[in-house]
Design a protein around this motif. Structure first.
Motif, short mmCIF file in Angstrom:
data_model
loop_
_atom_site.label_atom_id
_atom_site.label_comp_id
_atom_site.label_asym_id
_atom_site.label_seq_id
_atom_site.Cartn_x
_atom_site.Cartn_y
_atom_site.Cartn_z
N ALA A 197 -1.67 -6.45 11.45
CA ALA A 197 -0.48 -7.14 11.99
C ALA A 197 -0.84 -7.11 13.36
N LYS A 223 -2.85 -11.67 12.72
CA LYS A 223 -1.59 -12.48 12.88
C LYS A 223 -1.99 -13.44 14.16
N HIS A 244 6.40 -7.70 8.59
CA HIS A 244 4.90 -7.89 8.22
C HIS A 244 4.59 -8.22 6.81
N LYS A 248 1.24 -10.46 5.45
CA LYS A 248 0.19 -9.60 4.68
C LYS A 248 -0.08 -10.12 3.24
#
Length: 388
Positions: A197, A223, A244, A248
């Motif tokens: 992330a 990200k 997240h 993900k």
């Protein structure tokens, strides 16, 4: 003098496609010095030495917050002969993600030359030559989270964010048990992918950290914060800075759509956020015969996944694409085995799993991963070997 530069480039050759994922930006060329080239070899050697031995600071790649559109020319070679040539256009951030269908000639692609062709009309700038990763059956993949799984990073306060930007990742405690697990599967022939992330401009710093630990990854998926601040694309929104799950799962699907569904898949994460739910969602879809729409309607109700209409449609589309690959594998009697490793947050013996995903919770294995700040008196390599 600035010239186009590939931030990352991944080329994966599976049974049906050559999948390419790349990111491009403008970067100052450090080799020429005052317009004089007589000491080119010396300066090049110094730059290579610096590249290898000096960990990069994440803030040094802050230029990647800027983005523009580029055109990439791909020339593919097989056994010394050209078998493919085409120009592709990036998105507004300089990102490429495309597939080249294979035929009898292209199945033997063993080299790629990459050029940027849009900045100066009539001039093709060579960005590099690459060898694609060939994934043959039986294929094995390990996908590992980075933050809190391999490195105990902290981003809770403004001070911690500033510290993470201005210090190499070596300043954060290493989770040696996680590194040992990842490396052990790497030795067994599992191709590693890293999902984090962290902002997209952390890529060079993360790659340095991994290479120092002899982890040579097939791809790093981060990200892209530029998407958060784009008012019209809506691929990521401000809520996704904290949540997240959507991001993900999206990248997990991207990896499998690039590499194909493997015969063996291992997923590594932690219990600090939603990794168990995200990983179980993917495993349950791979192992159970479910209609993509029915499965997604149940899954998107979980609090780990909050999305707008565009994000909803994009993920559902990827589930349908993955389902087509899964059906093909089943017709060829290719079985899938899956394992999930989750680092304990505290001393919990079990993880709370939503009812819709409990059927496959047995694939999860919890492990203790103590984070350690490793200094000159503690050799990390010996700790990892001991953990292995």
């Amino acid at each position: 003098m600035k010239r186009p530069h590939l931030v990352h480039f991944s080329a994966i050759l599976n049974e049906d496609f050559l999948s390419i994922r790349a990111g491009m930006t403008m970067k100052e060329n450090p080799i020429p010095h005052g317009g004089v080239y007589y000491n080119l070899a010396q300066e090049l050697a110094q730059n290579i030495e610096k590249e290898i031995f000096s960990p990069r600071f994440p803030i040094a790649s802050i230029r990647l917050l800027k983005g523009k559109t580029y055109q990439m020319k791909i020339v593919a070679m097989a056994n010394g002969s050209e078998v493919y040539r085409k120009i592709f256009e990036s998105d507004s951030h300089g990102n490429f993600n495309f597939k080249i269908p294979l035929n009898d000639e292209r199945r033997n692609i063993n080299a790629l030359s990459v050029y940027e062709v849009s900045l100066t009309p009539g001039l093709e700038l060579l960005l590099g030559s690459y060898i694609p990763l060939v994934l043959a059956r039986p294929s094995k993949l390990i996908i590992c989270d980075f933050d809190k799984t391999l490195v105990d990073t902290k981003y809770s306060t403004t001070k911690e964010v500033y510290f993470s930007l201005t210090k190499p990742l070596e300043y954060f405690p290493t989770v040696t048990r996680s590194v040992a697990i990842l490396r052990s599967f790497n030795k067994k022939g599992f191709h590693p992918f890293i999902v984090s992330a962290s902002p997209h401009f952390y890529e060079e710093a993360i790659r340095d950290w991994l290479y120092q630990r002899k982890i040579f990854t097939a791809g790093i998926f981060l990200k892209d914060y530029r998407q958060v601040f784009s008012l019209f694309e809506m691929d990521l929104t401000p809520k996704d800075l904290k949540l997240h799950g959507l991001y993900k799962l999206n990248h997990l699907l991207d990896i499998l759509l690039m590499a194909g569904i493997p015969n063996d898949i291992v997923l590594m994460g932690d219990n600090f956020e939603a990794d168990p739910v995200i990983y179980l969602a993917l495993v349950s879809f791979l192992l159970e015969h479910q209609d993509p729409r029915t499965f997604w309607q149940k899954l998107k109700k979980l609090k780990a996944f909050q999305m707008n209409h565009k994000q909803d449609a994009q993920l559902l589309s990827k589930f349908y694409q993955l389902n087509n690959i899964r059906l093909k594998n089943e017709n060829q009697n290719q079985k899938i085995t899956a394992k999930i490793y989750i680092r304990r947050k505290l001393q919990e013996e079990s993880i709370e799993i939503p009812d819709v995903l409990k059927k496959f919770s047995s694939v999860i294995e919890l492990y203790d991963g103590n984070a350690e700040i490793l200094n000159a008196n503690v050799k990390e390599e010996s700790l990892v070997q001991k953990a292995e």
